[in-house]
Design a protein around this motif. Structure first.
Motif, PDB file in Angstrom:
ATOM      1  N   MET A 226      -6.789   5.346   2.633  1.00  0.00           N
ATOM      2  CA  MET A 226      -5.371   3.556   2.048  1.00  0.00           C
ATOM      3  C   MET A 226      -5.117   4.359   0.364  1.00  0.00           C
ATOM      4  O   MET A 226      -6.489   4.624  -0.038  1.00  0.00           O
ATOM      5  CB  MET A 226      -6.025   2.581   2.267  1.00  0.00           C
TER       6      MET A 226
ATOM      7  N   LEU B 205      -9.575   2.970   9.842  1.00  0.00           N
ATOM      8  CA  LEU B 205      -8.529   3.909   8.275  1.00  0.00           C
ATOM      9  C   LEU B 205      -9.996   4.452   8.132  1.00  0.00           C
ATOM     10  O   LEU B 205     -10.498   4.793   8.177  1.00  0.00           O
ATOM     11  CB  LEU B 205      -9.321   2.232   7.625  1.00  0.00           C
TER      12      LEU B 205
ATOM     13  N   TRP C 245      -5.129  -3.528   0.599  1.00  0.00           N
ATOM     14  CA  TRP C 245      -4.440  -4.408   1.826  1.00  0.00           C
ATOM     15  C   TRP C 245      -5.793  -5.602   2.456  1.00  0.00           C
ATOM     16  O   TRP C 245      -6.310  -5.720   2.532  1.00  0.00           O
ATOM     17  CB  TRP C 245      -5.026  -3.509   2.884  1.00  0.00           C
TER      18      TRP C 245
ATOM     19  N   CYS D 178       0.624  -1.366  -0.104  1.00  0.00           N
ATOM     20  CA  CYS D 178      -0.095   0.076   0.119  1.00  0.00           C
ATOM     21  C   CYS D 178       0.896   1.062  -0.343  1.00  0.00           C
ATOM     22  O   CYS D 178       1.664   1.415   0.971  1.00  0.00           O
ATOM     23  CB  CYS D 178      -0.865   0.196   1.565  1.00  0.00           C
TER      24      CYS D 178
ATOM     25  N   ILE E  43      -1.550   4.699   4.531  1.00  0.00           N
ATOM     26  CA  ILE E  43      -2.775   4.365   5.148  1.00  0.00           C
ATOM     27  C   ILE E  43      -2.874   4.899   6.165  1.00  0.00           C
ATOM     28  O   ILE E  43      -1.261   5.028   6.881  1.00  0.00           O
ATOM     29  CB  ILE E  43      -2.194   2.670   5.639  1.00  0.00           C
TER      30      ILE E  43
END
Length: 602
Positions: free
Chosen positions: A556, A553, A560, A474, A477
């Motif tokens: 992003m 979260l 993931w 990623c 994040i």
């Protein structure tokens, strides 16, 4: 309270650094001088030795400050039970004397008010304080969090057997020439304890004990030279962060982290620190540098990076993150498994990193059990004409060396091996499990244990790599978690590396603060392999934080994910379900975590 991490992986002094010299500490930094502390010296008489089974018959207390008498408190107490004859003889308190006295439930409020704001002192404090706390709980009174000083314990730390045969109150009263002789009556014994306390203060004062904090951590086991270095902690804040002990040349001796820098560093100069090597380090240290951090995760990450940069001689772990071992599927006409220390951009398949060569060799043996590819180290052309090895004769190698299998047929085995490395370890698990069962059936338990260890090394390393690769894949994040005071703990994670961290205080706009963090965060470029951007230890710290309850979260960039058929599903067989730390965090938090929306944050 912004705390973005710098572009340098381990800059020696990122963030606010607490200076060591040229600072005039406040009185709070120096501790509370003993002359400014009000002590309430208390003594009890009871019907026995255990709270709950016995009752209080008398409370006596003397309040002193700077050596001067402030007040006294005394009351007989009706214990609501007969006083044993030997107790009556010892104390002189009889049933008749306490018959008209108040019960403890009526006396306690007056005593607690008398002792409010004081430091409690008692001779053999666990006994007296234990009775008072028990009765407070029974009668529904909140017990204040009194600091406590035990004169018996302090005397044992200060006095030698040559001076006194024991540390009983009567013995110490004679040694310090107390004006009151203890006679097992509460007020008299409390008055004698006051003189003993002042006598002990004179002893410890010559050893550098001048504050309440010094007194509470004092121990004769701490060398005077070590005790004198307590001032090194005075400039550090009561805040989370990282501390670095240095010597006269500025060399970093030890790196640690703490939620409270000053309190933790002060503990190194007390009897609570018993590690021999750390005691040696304290003897060499001449300074402490503190780096205040916004969050506990940032402190943990900074500690890892500073240890890796300075490699302090007194740190034992995480000093050499570059010492990694990988299994590599070589790039050649007939590939094989090779043990290497570096991941290259060569389109080869990799498994790791392994913490030791031995673990890597076990995983390699597990893969060879499932995939009979060649184990020889000779390079082969597309049309090899070589003599077969012993493994080929045993049927444990498909033997491309003598032409038994062509490149295309061999490539099928290699393709299955690559899949087992990164996605589905099922064939390896099945092959090793079948082998273990056969060996166990033949009662070859030692050989079965060897194969079990090989299977465990492979599955655990595969699960670890898949977890790390999921987060390093990623680009960014952004995650948040509520703090106890209603603010937000924010982290920006880029390719598995902590790029910025900070706390958005309650009442501020956390999204605006997060955008500021993102703008100032470290730039992390894609690298080669699953741990190119950070050490494996740092990536696992990040994953552990992301998996904590309450983490949300916010943004992003990337996907993931972890393979459904990945190695994580086999860990429960190897490790009984004591925890789920190896399952992918996104799977564990599916039901309990919501993305943070504008209406949710703030």
């Amino acid at each position: 309270m912004s705390s973005p991490l710098p572009d340098s992986a381990a800059a020696p002094a990122p963030g606010p650094v607490a200076p060591i010299r040229g600072v005039q500490p406040s009185f709070d930094d120096l501790g509370t001088p003993l002359r400014d502390v009000t002590f309430c010296v208390v003594d009890l008489e009871t019907t026995g030795g255990a709270p709950g089974d016995s009752g209080i018959t008398e409370i006596g207390a003397v309040k002193v400050r700077a050596g001067e008498l402030v007040g006294e408190f005394q009351s007989l107490v009706n214990p609501a039970e007969p006083i044993p004859p030997f107790i009556a003889v010892l104390t002189g308190i009889t049933d008749l004397m306490v018959a008209s006295s108040p019960r403890i439930g009526s006396v306690l409020p007056a005593f607690l008010e008398f002792a409010r704001g004081c430091v409690l002192v008692a001779h053999n404090a666990p006994f007296d304080v234990g009775f008072l706390k028990h009765d407070s709980q029974v009668h529904g009174y909140d017990w204040p969090d009194f600091p406590v000083v035990d004169t018996a314990l302090l005397a044992r730390r200060v006095l030698t057997p040559d001076e006194v045969p024991n540390c009983k109150l009567g013995t110490l009263a004679k040694l310090f020439r107390a004006t009151t002789t203890p006679n097992h009556r509460a007020l008299s014994d409390a008055r004698a304890t006051v003189d003993v306390l002042h006598g002990l203060f004179e002893r410890v004062g010559s050893l550098g004990v001048q504050t309440l904090e010094d007194l509470q951590t004092f121990s004769a086991r701490v060398a005077p030279a070590v005790r004198k270095k307590r001032h090194l902690a005075e400039s550090l804040p009561h805040a989370p962060g990282v501390y670095l002990f240095t010597d006269d040349r500025g060399e970093v001796l030890y790196v640690g982290k703490s939620k409270d820098l000053r309190t933790r560093v002060r503990s190194y100069f007390t009897a609570s620190e018993t590690r021999t090597r750390i005691g040696e380090m304290i003897g060499i240290a001449s300074g402490v540098r503190g780096i205040e951090c916004g969050t506990s995760l940032e402190a943990e990450v900074r500690e890892l990076r500073l240890i890796a940069e300075h490699k302090p001689r007194y740190n034992r772990r995480s000093k050499f993150p570059e010492r990694q071992h990988w299994l590599k599927v070589t790039v050649e006409p007939f590939p094989r498994l090779s043990l290497v220390k570096q991941v290259r951009d060569d389109d080869a398949g990799y498994l790791g990193p392994f913490s030791s060569r031995k673990t890597a060799e076990r995983a390699m043996a597990a893969l060879h059990e499932a995939f009979p590819i060649r184990q020889c180290t000779d390079r082969m052309s597309r049309t090899p004409r070589m003599s077969p090895c012993v493994l080929a004769e045993m049927g444990r190698c498909v033997a491309p060396c003598d032409g038994r299998i062509d490149i295309d047929g061999y490539a099928e085995f290699v393709a299955g091996l690559r899949t087992a490395l990164v996605a589905d370890p099922g064939p390896v698990v099945e092959a090793l499990t079948r082998r273990i069962d056969l060996l166990s059936a033949d009662e070859r338990f030692e050989d079965a244990a060897v194969h079990r260890d090989r299977l465990g090394a492979f599955v655990r390393s595969s699960a670890r790599m898949q977890r790390m690769a999921s987060v390093t894949g990623c680009a960014e994040i952004c995650a948040a978690r509520r703090t106890e005071d209603g603010g937000w703990e924010l982290h920006v994670i880029r390719r598995g590396r902590l790029a910025a961290a900070g706390i958005a205080q309650r009442g501020t706009d956390p999204r605006q603060y997060l955008e500021m963090l993102r703008a100032s965060a470290e730039t992390v470029l894609p690298g080669i392999g699953p741990v190119a951007s950070a050490s494996p230890e740092e990536i696992e710290l990040v994953l552990r934080w992301l998996d904590q309850p309450g983490v949300r979260l916010v943004e992003m960039d990337g996907t993931w994910t972890c393979p459904i058929s990945g190695a994580g599903r086999h860990l429960r067989r190897l490790d009984p379900p004591r925890s789920e730390e190896h399952r992918h965090p996104s799977e564990r938090r599916q039901r309990r975590m919501r993305p943070v929306g504008p209406a949710r944050v703030g």
